[in-house]
Write an enzyme that holds these catalytic residues in place. Structure first.
Site, PDB file in Angstrom:
ATOM      1  N   TYR A 180       0.859  -1.191   0.000  1.00 22.60           N
ATOM      2  CA  TYR A 180       0.000   0.000   0.000  1.00 22.60           C
ATOM      3  C   TYR A 180       0.887   1.230   0.000  1.00 22.60           C
ATOM      4  CZ  TYR A 180      -3.317   3.549   1.675  1.00 22.60           C
ATOM      5  OH  TYR A 180      -4.083   4.675   1.815  1.00 22.60           O
TER       6      TYR A 180
ATOM      7  N   LYS B 256       4.564   9.131   8.757  1.00 22.20           N
ATOM      8  CA  LYS B 256       4.350   8.591  10.107  1.00 22.20           C
ATOM      9  C   LYS B 256       5.390   9.065  11.131  1.00 22.20           C
ATOM     10  CE  LYS B 256       1.805   4.643   8.265  1.00 22.20           C
ATOM     11  NZ  LYS B 256       0.427   4.614   8.672  1.00 22.20           N
TER      12      LYS B 256
ATOM     13  N   ASP C 107       9.313   2.810  -0.469  1.00 18.83           N
ATOM     14  CA  ASP C 107       8.298   3.516   0.317  1.00 18.83           C
ATOM     15  C   ASP C 107       8.504   3.110   1.773  1.00 18.83           C
ATOM     16  OD1 ASP C 107       6.164   4.614   1.552  1.00 18.83           O
ATOM     17  OD2 ASP C 107       4.619   3.700   0.275  1.00 18.83           O
TER      18      ASP C 107
HETATM   19  N1  PLP Z   1       2.925   4.351   2.187  1.00 18.02           N
HETATM   20  C1  PLP Z   1       2.869   3.404   3.139  1.00 18.02           C
HETATM   21  C2  PLP Z   1       3.860   2.285   3.134  1.00 18.02           C
HETATM   22  C3  PLP Z   1       1.904   3.473   4.145  1.00 18.02           C
HETATM   23  O1  PLP Z   1       1.850   2.539   5.090  1.00 18.02           O
HETATM   24  C4  PLP Z   1       0.987   4.548   4.133  1.00 18.02           C
HETATM   25  C5  PLP Z   1      -0.075   4.646   5.145  1.00 18.02           C
HETATM   26  O2  PLP Z   1      -0.316   3.768   5.924  1.00 18.02           O
HETATM   27  C6  PLP Z   1       1.093   5.502   3.123  1.00 18.02           C
HETATM   28  C7  PLP Z   1       2.074   5.384   2.168  1.00 18.02           C
HETATM   29  C8  PLP Z   1       0.158   6.674   3.096  1.00 18.02           C
HETATM   30  O3  PLP Z   1       0.432   7.499   4.187  1.00 18.02           O
HETATM   31  P1  PLP Z   1      -0.688   8.516   4.734  1.00 18.02           P
HETATM   32  O4  PLP Z   1      -1.736   7.676   5.353  1.00 18.02           O
HETATM   33  O5  PLP Z   1       0.071   9.360   5.720  1.00 18.02           O
HETATM   34  O6  PLP Z   1      -1.160   9.302   3.574  1.00 18.02           O
END
Ligand code: PLP
Length: 455
Positions: A150, A273, A245
């Protein structure tokens, strides 16, 4: 066995009923709605250290930790004090502040994988910007992602695999034009053959491969270092940028995240985060050369009214300063390993079909398997019923996990050994209900009367 707590949820239920009149599904982010577990969402009133309190004053040991940012636990004094200090001078200027420099210096001087960084306000924004940068830099359009990773809710990545080894993405959300999904190629994790085929099928077309190097959004699908290394090589050979990511793994499995842990240099890294200490911050970083393509230095446009917000920067500085202290990760990881090892001994003794995957302070219960799972398709959807029951039993015993069996748990520095031992006992008792002859807790699915197992 710990006494079961028949928690009252009256106030949460009232708040949820009201919330449904304001927000779609009563929430501002879907998983919070408890659709994958029993009951209705707990409305949270307060957090402190490893604990949460809901609107009915029930206390929980929290393993959700705001979905990962709270690596120091709730309401950490160093963060709180820094935020209050900075807020005395105002909350947003839309102009540069020294705090942005300070956070950037703290990150870049301790991270050999990136030379320049750009702050924004969420993980989604960080990934969206990284993708645009990769496309602008390579002058190619296609993106390759992995099934089960994700990356936030941007159109290009809200796609899932179709059937077949290498597939064009099929939109996994209404409102994503097919033409966007067509630019995204989806392959399975841990599958070199699929990767090779994708690079052959789309020669010189793939701008970037994006991966959660520690996939933690669809269970914890730990990849072999060798697979990540191979990914690095295949990207380099094809002039494709590799994006790690690290919105979850960044500053979680070490100050330099998964890139540091595996010692693999991606071309772009995204953060979110933890980097914001509980306030909204995202970031992406790369070499100075690649970052020189970002506006106003280069042609790739990206901006944000609240980017580098001083209060959010302050929280990030305070949190990362704590994480950068010697021994921080060793002690957190050791604590988590002991916690997980003892749970593994328990399920082994009882012969329960459970595996618990762990890396650093992240852990995940996989039900109806004893083997490590590395691909999304290897998770049995029916096993989620086990999690559902466990989640309910844990709430009744004062332990809060993210409300979906696909979500991982996080241990924070505030989870002491004593707290982890209490949680562990609640987990054992809950697993006995899931698999054993024990009856579900008397509060059952309704949860009315009030008792406290800690008494
Ligand atoms: N990338 C990863 C690996 C994530 O776990 C998340 C959210 O859980 C995101 C991107 C998106 O982050 P946000 O919820 O701060 O938009």
């Amino acid at each position: 066995m710990l006494k079961v707590k028949n928690i009252s949820r009256e106030r949460s239920a009232e708040l949820y009923a009201k919330a449904k009149t304001y927000f779609p599904g009563g929430v501002n982010s879907p998983v919070r709605a408890f659709k994958s577990v029993y009951g209705t969402p707990l409305f949270i009133k307060k957090g402190d250290g490893a604990y949460l309190w809901d609107a009915d004053d029930n206390q929980f040991i929290d393993f959700c930790c705001s979905w990962g940012p709270l690596i120091l636990g709730h309401n950490h004094p160093a963060i709180r004090e820094k935020v209050i200090e900075v807020m005395q001078n105002g909350m947003s200027f839309g102009a540069p502040t020294a705090l942005e420099n300070e956070l950037a210096e703290l990150i870049l001087s301790n991270n050999k994988f990136i030379e320049k960084i750009r702050f924004n306000s969420s993980g989604t924004e960080a990934v969206m910007s990284a993708i645009r940068l990769a496309r602008g830099y390579t002058k190619r359009d296609k993106i390759l992602k992995f099934e089960g990773c994700y990356h936030g809710h941007l159109d290009a990545l809200l796609v899932k695999a179709g059937s077949g080894l290498v597939t064009f993405g099929e939109t996994s959300s209404a409102g994503v034009p097919k033409a966007y999904a067509d630019e995204t190629i989806v392959v399975a994790l841990n599958d070199k053959e699929a990767l090779v085929k994708a690079f052959n099928d789309f020669k010189n077309q793939i701008a970037a491969v994006i991966i959660e190097p520690i996939p933690a959004n669809n269970g914890l699908l730990l990849q072999r270092k060798e697979f990540l290394q191979y990914l690095r090589e295949v990207c380099t050979a094809n002039g494709t940028l590799l994006i790690f990511d690290e919105v979850i793994s960044g500053f979680r499995v070490g100050f330099t995240g998964a890139a540091g842990l595996y010692n693999i240099k991606p071309d772009i890294i995204t953060y979110g985060k933890i980097i914001g200490g509980g306030l909204p911050v995202g970031a992406y970083g790369s070499s100075a050369e690649i970052m020189s393509n970002v506006s106003p230095e280069g042609p790739v446009y990206q901006a944000g009214t609240l980017s580098g917000n001083p209060v959010a920067m302050a929280a990030g500085i305070a949190q990362l300063t704590e994480l950068n202290k010697p021994g921080f990760y060793n002690s957190l990881d050791e604590k988590t390993t002991t916690f997980v090892d003892e749970m593994l001994d328990f399920v082994k003794d009882r012969n329960y079909p459970v595996n618990i995957t762990q890396i650093g302070s992240i852990f995940w219960f996989a039900f109806d398997t004893k083997a490590a799972i590395r691909k999304a398709e290897d998770i049995d959807p029916h096993s989620m019923d086990r999690f559902k029951t466990m989640h309910q039993e844990l709430l009744n015993r004062g332990v809060y996990m993210g409300p979906s069996g696909y979500e991982v748990g996080f241990v924070s520095a505030a989870h002491t050994t004593d707290i982890l031992n209490t949680a562990k006992q609640a987990i054992f008792d809950s697993l006995d209900v899931v698999f054993g002859p024990s009856q579900p807790s008397p509060g059952g699915r309704a949860l009315n009367e009030q008792t406290d197992y800690r008494e």
